[in-house]
Design an enzyme around this catalytic site. Sequence first.
Site, PDB file in Angstrom:
ATOM      1  N   LYS A 114       0.832  -1.207   0.000  1.00 46.62           N
ATOM      2  CA  LYS A 114       0.000   0.000   0.000  1.00 46.62           C
ATOM      3  C   LYS A 114       0.864   1.254   0.000  1.00 46.62           C
ATOM      4  O   LYS A 114       0.516   2.259  -0.616  1.00 46.62           O
ATOM      5  CB  LYS A 114      -0.938  -0.017   1.201  1.00 46.62           C
ATOM      6  CG  LYS A 114      -2.048  -1.065   1.135  1.00 46.62           C
ATOM      7  CD  LYS A 114      -2.971  -0.955   2.329  1.00 46.62           C
ATOM      8  CE  LYS A 114      -4.183  -1.875   2.190  1.00 46.62           C
ATOM      9  NZ  LYS A 114      -3.823  -3.286   2.176  1.00 46.62           N
ATOM     10  N   GLU A 135      -3.196   6.745   7.933  1.00 48.09           N
ATOM     11  CA  GLU A 135      -3.937   7.705   7.118  1.00 48.09           C
ATOM     12  C   GLU A 135      -4.959   8.440   7.973  1.00 48.09           C
ATOM     13  O   GLU A 135      -5.435   7.924   8.989  1.00 48.09           O
ATOM     14  CB  GLU A 135      -4.685   6.992   5.982  1.00 48.09           C
ATOM     15  CG  GLU A 135      -3.799   6.386   4.930  1.00 48.09           C
ATOM     16  CD  GLU A 135      -4.596   5.715   3.831  1.00 48.09           C
ATOM     17  OE1 GLU A 135      -4.017   5.497   2.758  1.00 48.09           O
ATOM     18  OE2 GLU A 135      -5.781   5.398   4.045  1.00 48.09           O
ATOM     19  N   HIS A 152     -14.385  -3.472   9.057  1.00 44.25           N
ATOM     20  CA  HIS A 152     -13.723  -3.129   7.798  1.00 44.25           C
ATOM     21  C   HIS A 152     -13.893  -4.211   6.734  1.00 44.25           C
ATOM     22  O   HIS A 152     -13.170  -4.222   5.735  1.00 44.25           O
ATOM     23  CB  HIS A 152     -12.227  -2.844   8.008  1.00 44.25           C
ATOM     24  CG  HIS A 152     -11.962  -1.795   9.039  1.00 44.25           C
ATOM     25  ND1 HIS A 152     -12.278  -0.472   8.843  1.00 44.25           N
ATOM     26  CD2 HIS A 152     -11.439  -1.876  10.286  1.00 44.25           C
ATOM     27  CE1 HIS A 152     -11.939   0.220   9.921  1.00 44.25           C
ATOM     28  NE2 HIS A 152     -11.440  -0.603  10.805  1.00 44.25           N
ATOM     29  N   ARG A 173      -6.786  -8.690  -8.382  1.00 42.01           N
ATOM     30  CA  ARG A 173      -7.456  -9.990  -8.514  1.00 42.01           C
ATOM     31  C   ARG A 173      -8.939  -9.748  -8.753  1.00 42.01           C
ATOM     32  O   ARG A 173      -9.403  -8.607  -8.753  1.00 42.01           O
ATOM     33  CB  ARG A 173      -7.288 -10.803  -7.227  1.00 42.01           C
ATOM     34  CG  ARG A 173      -7.731 -10.014  -5.976  1.00 42.01           C
ATOM     35  CD  ARG A 173      -7.729 -10.848  -4.733  1.00 42.01           C
ATOM     36  NE  ARG A 173      -7.875 -10.064  -3.514  1.00 42.01           N
ATOM     37  CZ  ARG A 173      -8.997  -9.561  -3.053  1.00 42.01           C
ATOM     38  NH1 ARG A 173     -10.125  -9.748  -3.727  1.00 42.01           N
ATOM     39  NH2 ARG A 173      -9.034  -8.871  -1.929  1.00 42.01           N
TER      40      ARG A 173
END
Length: 681
Positions: free
Chosen positions: A116, A200, A235, A292
Amino acid sequence: MFNKILIANRGEIACRVAATARRMGIQTVAVYSEVDAGARHVAVCDEAVLIGAASAKESYLCGDKIIAVALATGAQAVHPGYGFLSENADFADACAQAGLVFIGPPASSMRAMGSKSAAKTLMEHADVPLVPGYHGERQDPEFLQAQADRIGYPVLLKASAGGGGKGMRVIEKSQDFKAALASCKREAISSFGDDKVLAEKYLTRPRHIEIQVFADTHGNCVYLHERDCSVQRRHQKVLEEAPAPGMPPERRAAMGEAAVAAAKAVGYVGAGTVEFIANQDGSFYFMEMNTRLQVEHPVTEMITGTDLVEWQLRIAFGEPLPKAQHELAIHGHAIEARIYAENPEKGFLPSIGRLRHMATPSAVAFELGVTSNGNPAPVRIDSGVREGDAISPFYDPMIAKLIVWGANRTEALARMSQALAEFQIVGLATNIGFLKRLVEGDAFAKADLDTGLIERNADTLFPPPKAAPVGALALAAMALIEAEKEASNAVSANPADPFGNALGWRLNGAYRRVLSFADDYSAATEQKHYQVGLTYHAGGWHLDMGGIAADMSLTARNGVDLSIRLGEASMHGAVRRDGDTFHVFTGGRHFTLLYNDPMAHAGEAEAVGGRLTAPMPGKVVAVLAAKGQQVKKGDPLVIMEAMKMEHTIAAPGDGVVEEILYEVGDQVADGAPLLAFAAAS
């Protein structure tokens, strides 16, 4: 086209890939672990080969074993599905070195997007908007905490190599940072073998919108519009829909073009999903790219009339994209609900057990068949299990994906509500009732969407338990009476003899009995008890309970499906008996009633005393208390890991830890005492 492919996965995605391969005339090879020997994906493929023990690390994550099987069976290509090795660049390279086609993006694309942190840097150079945060390599706790303090709370910590909600924590204040970081890193190393994290800014009411992209080896890249995946718990996605409600054409085009730019920036080939986090004002930021096929790909297939697995196969074989961008129009609305073996009332803990009964709504499985008017089939079910299969602690507890299509969102919502009402499962806890409340709730129905929707509407989504209605109890009583009648007739030498059957006829006076039922609630909830009085009369029974009195008779029966008349009302439902537990499905709801059989011997209740027990099978990953330690209510005592999720066992009140019964690394069974605890006097 390929003649034979190996599917390096299990469950519903392996079945899904096999269905398209079969339609295209491609043979399939399944791989399976010891616990999956009788699994559905093994049955639907042309060949199947055992590759190891139940643990994924000894089977589905063993790339060398899978490649050896592919070569031995003559497979030309490997489809990784999603999860397991699907985003493992080393496995993609190993396939290529063995002369096998990896049905997915190049390893270089996976490496670019797999981290990421590195992906954020690439997207910044490609002018894709980013959320403020830290995506660098420094990982010492003090430095990361300083970065979080700089960004400003709330802050979201995420595993850099992660996905699927694993290794993610929302931190509200600075003093909570280090504990959350340690937990996040433990989960990240367990799930992905890499404990690096990024930080973040956490947006307070964001929507989660993702764009399906596809690229070929001829330089073409398109986006197949968007999916809204805002409804999440821990999440992880619960409901997905396409297109996103309230999406203006201009923003759809902007997000689609940004997603294509992201794919082109890493030389992407095949199916991919670019995920964005969007503010309520319409601004959006790049979050990550999943290299994917996604779990929620069916909703895109339903609104675009495409088979994305077929696209994957064709592109991997070297063919160009089947459609250009201008040919990818949106038709109708689709919603997907993930049916899980889990208990929403217990924090969505997975439920382990066997599917003793599974009845699904009338649906098309895995296919993109159309109705006579040219529309997609209204209901589709993708599942990797059958009635009688077990949900084990080794893998994700998904039972099925329920997908519906409608000409518009209102029609799709109505279909989803009806389909959930028809979905019946006995043997373990499921989220079906929760999903029905979610779909029918004001927030989702009005498309008031953000990733905190479930928490914001907890009062309506997790209502306090209500007493079972008299109709459900009447159906359970009638099912019991009919079962007793059948059993009596089966052993009676003369079924016509009134003394030899289970009817309520008596020589001198009316026959009355009282049936005792109770709600099957958790131990933490007050259990309601019901006394159902039945008095026999010619042609039926008279029922009385809780001040209600009415004649009751059976009007129709087809197996477990019953129709009864209670007073002036007609009632219909299905009653499934599992031992002394009656599962009543009526009015779109599922009632679980425990029957107190007066002829049965009451078993002794397990005396756990002050011992805190494991909520499910798992491994102890941290012991945070010591023998003799005084603790306060809510203090964390033990952390368990199950299905790659951490669960904290906390002190139920002020008291003293008397004994620690397990050490870090120990495997524990569901309900096992973890420690002895003495409450403060």
